[in-house]
Design a protein around this motif. Structure first.
Motif, PDB file in Angstrom:
ATOM      1  N   THR A 113      -1.548   1.726  -4.901  1.00  0.00           N
ATOM      2  CA  THR A 113      -1.320   1.833  -6.346  1.00  0.00           C
ATOM      3  C   THR A 113       0.100   1.420  -6.699  1.00  0.00           C
ATOM      4  O   THR A 113       0.333   0.616  -7.601  1.00  0.00           O
ATOM      5  N   LYS A 157      -8.075  -2.410  -4.007  1.00  0.00           N
ATOM      6  CA  LYS A 157      -9.012  -1.615  -4.805  1.00  0.00           C
ATOM      7  C   LYS A 157      -9.882  -0.756  -3.906  1.00  0.00           C
ATOM      8  O   LYS A 157     -10.083   0.440  -4.174  1.00  0.00           O
ATOM      9  N   VAL A 208     -10.042   3.411  -3.910  1.00  0.00           N
ATOM     10  CA  VAL A 208     -11.284   4.143  -4.184  1.00  0.00           C
ATOM     11  C   VAL A 208     -11.652   5.055  -3.017  1.00  0.00           C
ATOM     12  O   VAL A 208     -11.932   6.251  -3.190  1.00  0.00           O
ATOM     13  N   PHE A 211      -9.532  -0.769 -11.521  1.00  0.00           N
ATOM     14  CA  PHE A 211      -8.316  -1.067 -10.747  1.00  0.00           C
ATOM     15  C   PHE A 211      -7.939  -2.536 -10.934  1.00  0.00           C
ATOM     16  O   PHE A 211      -8.767  -3.427 -10.747  1.00  0.00           O
ATOM     17  N   ALA A 254      -6.181   2.937 -15.198  1.00  0.00           N
ATOM     18  CA  ALA A 254      -6.500   3.172 -13.788  1.00  0.00           C
ATOM     19  C   ALA A 254      -5.243   3.496 -12.985  1.00  0.00           C
ATOM     20  O   ALA A 254      -5.238   4.432 -12.162  1.00  0.00           O
ATOM     21  N   THR A 275     -10.767   8.467  -8.496  1.00  0.00           N
ATOM     22  CA  THR A 275     -11.722   7.610  -7.782  1.00  0.00           C
ATOM     23  C   THR A 275     -12.535   6.777  -8.768  1.00  0.00           C
ATOM     24  O   THR A 275     -12.689   5.554  -8.594  1.00  0.00           O
ATOM     25  N   LEU A 276     -13.049   7.415  -9.799  1.00  0.00           N
ATOM     26  CA  LEU A 276     -13.876   6.718 -10.793  1.00  0.00           C
ATOM     27  C   LEU A 276     -13.053   5.688 -11.568  1.00  0.00           C
ATOM     28  O   LEU A 276     -13.514   4.567 -11.820  1.00  0.00           O
ATOM     29  N   ALA A 285      -4.419   7.009 -11.132  1.00  0.00           N
ATOM     30  CA  ALA A 285      -4.150   6.993  -9.695  1.00  0.00           C
ATOM     31  C   ALA A 285      -2.777   7.585  -9.390  1.00  0.00           C
ATOM     32  O   ALA A 285      -2.603   8.313  -8.397  1.00  0.00           O
ATOM     33  N   ALA A 313      -4.248   5.708  -0.904  1.00  0.00           N
ATOM     34  CA  ALA A 313      -4.554   5.275  -2.266  1.00  0.00           C
ATOM     35  C   ALA A 313      -3.291   5.103  -3.105  1.00  0.00           C
ATOM     36  O   ALA A 313      -3.157   4.137  -3.861  1.00  0.00           O
ATOM     37  N   CYS A 365     -10.351   4.090 -10.580  1.00  0.00           N
ATOM     38  CA  CYS A 365     -10.041   2.949  -9.711  1.00  0.00           C
ATOM     39  C   CYS A 365     -11.277   2.094  -9.452  1.00  0.00           C
ATOM     40  O   CYS A 365     -11.192   0.859  -9.374  1.00  0.00           O
ATOM     41  N   LEU A 366     -12.426   2.740  -9.303  1.00  0.00           N
ATOM     42  CA  LEU A 366     -13.669   2.000  -9.063  1.00  0.00           C
ATOM     43  C   LEU A 366     -13.991   1.084 -10.243  1.00  0.00           C
ATOM     44  O   LEU A 366     -14.419  -0.062 -10.058  1.00  0.00           O
ATOM     45  N   ALA A 380     -11.505   9.242  -2.905  1.00  0.00           N
ATOM     46  CA  ALA A 380     -12.793   9.898  -2.660  1.00  0.00           C
ATOM     47  C   ALA A 380     -12.704  10.841  -1.463  1.00  0.00           C
ATOM     48  O   ALA A 380     -13.207  11.977  -1.508  1.00  0.00           O
TER      49      ALA A 380
END
Length: 399
Positions: free
Chosen positions: A117, A73, A77, A180, A12, A173-174, A16, A113, A176-177, A81
């Protein structure tokens, strides 16, 4: 609970990092596409990239001091996005004012984001090592992006560049969702009042942070017009694309090499003297008419910033254990890189490509001074890091 050092957590953070640092890889194609397909002049094309970077820097400046007070988190995300959505809409427009607004909004989102991170990386057991792996990821990503995107743009048009960048943001995005991670290393305070009233960052930290910003500025000034320099020198588009692929391949190696050398070389010497190579490679890139030199010097600019910055990141994580300094990494990189495309575009418009190299030499001189001040403070014991921890493998002082 996903930890930083776990496979899912590292995946993740690496995804990111690649999405948030997209500009490090995409700038030559980004600016070149805006000129070739959208018919913007160098100043306008550089200005659009600058707006994205200003947005990213502004977001990082806002969130870095508040890193310990936000839901990291959720911020990652939502940030990626929104950046993906901004690029999708950008692909549907050609108006300069609309694209300007979307670049700025996308930068704000991606910068938010990326800030959380990097702050999370700073709370790993070994931030230097984690950042090294993230650098390896962006190197692999660079090969894929620089090798495939020019062909997609030629086949489907300039707008496809924005769709590719949107896809990168969506993948982040995916990741991290789903994965993360939580910080591994305990944060050195135990209540909200302590978090709210943290002491200010010391001068050595600020010297290093400004030095990193200028490191990024020098890189972006050259990189943003790397493609255009090659084409203006008479190299074919295939030759320039091959140089970009070499650029991507070279970026695979510096960060993992820096991770391997963590305890074998002087951290402070690397950050103090490494930027000198930026000046050398910037001059070679902007002055040469020989393809071999052009294809060598451009990638080595990337090698220099990734190698030096990995050491700077690890040093900052130790200089400031709260994570605020490393959470400000996007601000450092983006503030420096933000003004670079516009400055380079203006220089090219009124003087020429050669002047970019001379301007980079001036900025490198300032970098060397700032990093040397951090080095001097560390060796003098003016920080909370024992000199032995920054020594070479035989435990001699870092000099």
């Amino acid at each position: 609970m996903v930890r930083i050092e776990s496979k899912r957590g590292m995946f993740a953070l690496m995804m990111a990092h690649c999405a948030g640092m997209l500009d490090l890889v995409a700038l030559p194609i980004w600016v070149g596409t805006l000129i070739a397909y959208y018919q913007f002049d160098p100043q306008e094309a550089g200005g659009l990239a600058t707006l994205f970077l200003i947005g990213a820097a502004g977001a990082s400046i806002f969130f870095a001091p508040r890193f310990n007070r936000v839901h990291v988190k959720l911020a990652a995300v939502i940030g990626f996005a929104l950046a993906a959505l901004s690029f999708v809409i950008a692909g549907m427009n050609t108006s300069f004012p609309v694209l300007a607004g979307l670049h700025f909004i996308g930068g704000l989102a991606a910068g938010t984001a990326l800030s959380v991170t990097h702050g999370t990386m700073g709370h790993a057991i070994n931030p230097h090592r984690v950042f090294g792996f993230a650098g390896l990821a962006i190197g692999i990503f660079g090969v894929i992006f620089l090798g495939g995107t020019p062909g997609a743009i030629q086949q489907f048009g300039g707008q496809s560049m924005f769709y590719v960048m949107a896809g990168v943001m969506l993948l982040a995005t995916l990741a991290c969702l789903l994965f993360f991670p939580k910080p591994t290393k305990p944060v050195p305070f135990d209540n909200f009042d302590q978090i709210k009233h943290l002491p200010p960052l010391g001068k050595p930290v600020w010297f290093c942070m400004v030095g990193v910003a200028l490191l990024a500025m020098t890189q972006a000034m050259t990189l943003s017009f790397y493609e255009r320099i090659g084409l203006e020198r008479g190299f074919s588009r295939d030759m320039v694309t091959m140089a970009l692929v070499i650029y991507g391949i070279v970026t695979i190696f510096p960060a993992p090499l820096a991770a391997l050398l963590q305890n074998k070389v002087s951290v402070t010497a690397i950050i103090a003297f490494g930027p000198i190579f930026q000046a050398i490679f910037a001059l070679l890139t902007t002055q040469t008419h020989h393809y071999s030199v052009f294809a060598f010097a451009g990638p080595m600019m990337a090698f220099t910033i990734l190698f030096v910055h990995t050491f700077a990141f690890g040093l900052l994580a130790r200089l400031d254990p709260t994570g605020r300094a490393v959470a400000g990494t996007p601000a450092m990189l983006m503030v420096g890189a933000a003004v670079a495309p516009f400055i380079s575009g203006t220089i090219v418009k009124f003087i020429g490509f050669e002047a970019i190299g001379y301007a980079c030499c001036i900025i490198v001189a300032v970098q060397v001074y700032l990093f040397s001040q951090t080095r001097k403070a560390v060796l003098a014991g003016e920080t909370n890091i024992p000199v032995a921890k920054l020594a070479t493998s035989d435990r001699r002082p870092a000099i």
